[in-house]
Enzyme design. Structure first.
Site, PDB file in Angstrom:
ATOM      1  N   ASP A  82       0.824  -1.213   0.000  1.00  0.00           N
ATOM      2  CA  ASP A  82       0.000   0.000   0.000  1.00  0.00           C
ATOM      3  C   ASP A  82       0.854   1.257   0.000  1.00  0.00           C
ATOM      4  OD1 ASP A  82       0.760  -0.873   2.613  1.00  0.00           O
ATOM      5  OD2 ASP A  82      -0.629   0.566   3.520  1.00  0.00           O
ATOM      6  N   GLU A 147       0.131  -1.288   5.810  1.00  0.00           N
ATOM      7  CA  GLU A 147       1.181  -0.762   6.675  1.00  0.00           C
ATOM      8  C   GLU A 147       1.021   0.728   6.916  1.00  0.00           C
ATOM      9  OE1 GLU A 147       4.966   1.028   7.933  1.00  0.00           O
ATOM     10  OE2 GLU A 147       3.809   1.426   6.119  1.00  0.00           O
TER      11      GLU A 147
END
Length: 403
Positions: A82, A147
């Site tokens: 991400d 994350e």
């Protein structure tokens, strides 16, 4: 190297393809990343598994290069898929175009944080496999979600799963930060994040009065205490050039909520502070001080914290001869002639979940002489820096997997 040579380089092509996948918050779609990684696994002739420790929207992808001694604890090379949001109007290049300029800079969200590292792992292993090398230890290359929002939908769940335990991880590498100098930071620990919320109750009434024990007075007392502590940390950092931001405690007031209208003294004010406690601070003692300040302010204050992994700090990764993986990592960087510096990571990464599980972990991104642009507009990484990083990882991976 010319622009044509950079653009024709196979590893640069793979890197740019991965960067073009907009796995961007607030609603990242990881399926294109999964499909891309499946193609990478096929090219590398490596088995791949896709786990869903929380739900199907947040997959964890693991490629595995089996070692010769399968009973030995394995090495984990971790990265996240991400990336943070972009504001395209503030970019001079398309945030997901992965364009290369004449200087060799590759512009894209994730070029530093941290799609580069995940692809450098794979590029390094591609080169090692092509050479015919086999390692003692099994190597797992993981690509995780979420994350950037704390890892609660990714690594936090994954480390508690039977699938993770079956990987028999003995050591992990994860992300670091770019360095504007020739030095390479190596992160062995993280500060403890405490998001502190004070819900402050007090006397309410008309704004023309001078009532005692108002929420505003209590807020003022608490804010002064917090800012006094903050000023002391600012002074420490200013007075000691050897200290990095990760070596001190940061305190920042982030939100204040409450009030009814401009002439009404409110019955409740809520204030939040973002606090990152340095390793020299006793966590329980700090929390006790906060409670003491609440009483000194006049009481009627509810003190709340974010969910923590543990009461105290997560133990840092040992960086001495008792940790064979540290010795192997340091020997690799020394043999490469890299100037490294051990640091405490100033923010939060998935390494904290790995360390909390009792597994040593280091944060390292081979990006020196590079401006720090994670989360910034026009994030870029130079093609030559990327390719040099692939070479660096080859040496590090071989050392770690053969210790």
């Amino acid at each position: 190297m010319s622009t044509a040579n950079w653009e024709s380089n196979k590893e640069i092509q793979y890197f740019r393809e991965y960067l073009r996948i907009p796995s961007v918050h607030p609603n990242p779609n990881y399926e294109p990343c999964v499909e891309f990684l499946k193609r990478q696994a096929k090219d590398l002739d490596l088995p791949i598994k896709v786990y869903h420790p929380l739900n199907v929207e947040n997959p964890v992808v693991v490629l595995t290069w089996e070692g010769l001694e399968k009973t030995l604890p394995s090495v984990l090379l971790n990265s996240h898929m991400d990336v943070v949001p972009v504001f395209p109007e503030n970019w001079t290049h398309s945030p997901f175009g992965a364009e290369i300029d004449e200087e060799g800079r590759i512009f894209a969200r994730g070029s530093q944080d941290m799609k580069c590292v995940g692809m450098q792992y794979l590029a390094a292993i591609r080169a090692l496999k092509k050479s015919g090398l086999r390692c003692k230890r099994t190597i797992h290359i993981s690509f995780v979600p979420d994350e950037e929002l704390g890892g609660f939908k990714g690594m936090a769940y994954f480390v508690t799963s039977k699938e993770f335990k079956s990987l028999n991880i003995g050591f992990s590498l994860d992300e670091g930060i770019a360095s504007p100098t020739s030095e390479f930071p190596v992160f062995y620990a993280e500060r403890t994040v405490k998001r502190v919320i004070f819900k402050i109750s007090g006397s309410a009434g008309h704004g023309l009065l001078l009532m005692p024990n108002t929420a505003g007075e209590k807020l003022s007392y608490l804010t002064n205490k917090m800012m006094e502590f903050r000023a002391g940390q600012v002074k420490r950092l200013r007075d000691n050039p050897e200290l990095q931001i990760g070596d001190v405690t940061t305190i920042n007031l982030t939100t204040v909520n409450g009030g009814v209208q401009s002439n009404v003294v409110p019955p409740l004010l809520t204030v939040c502070f973002d606090i990152r406690l340095s390793l020299d601070i006793d966590v329980e003692e700090f929390e006790a001080n906060l409670a003491k300040w609440c009483e000194e302010a006049g009481g009627g204050i509810e003190l709340g914290f974010n969910a923590s992994l543990r009461k105290g700090h997560i133990p840092p990764t040992v960086t001495n001869e008792s940790n064979l993986f540290w010795v192997a990592f340091k020997r690799a960087t020394d043999e490469l002639g890299l100037l490294t510096k051990l640091q405490v990571f100033p923010g939060g990464t998935d390494s904290r979940y790995i360390r909390h599980a009792g597994i040593p972990a280091l944060g390292f991104s081979p990006m020196n002489n590079t401006p720090v642009l994670l989360h910034d507009h026009d994030e870029f990484l130079h093609a030559d820096t990327y390719l040099r990083g692939v070479e660096i990882y080859q040496k590090i991976i071989v050392n770690l997997a053969n210790v």
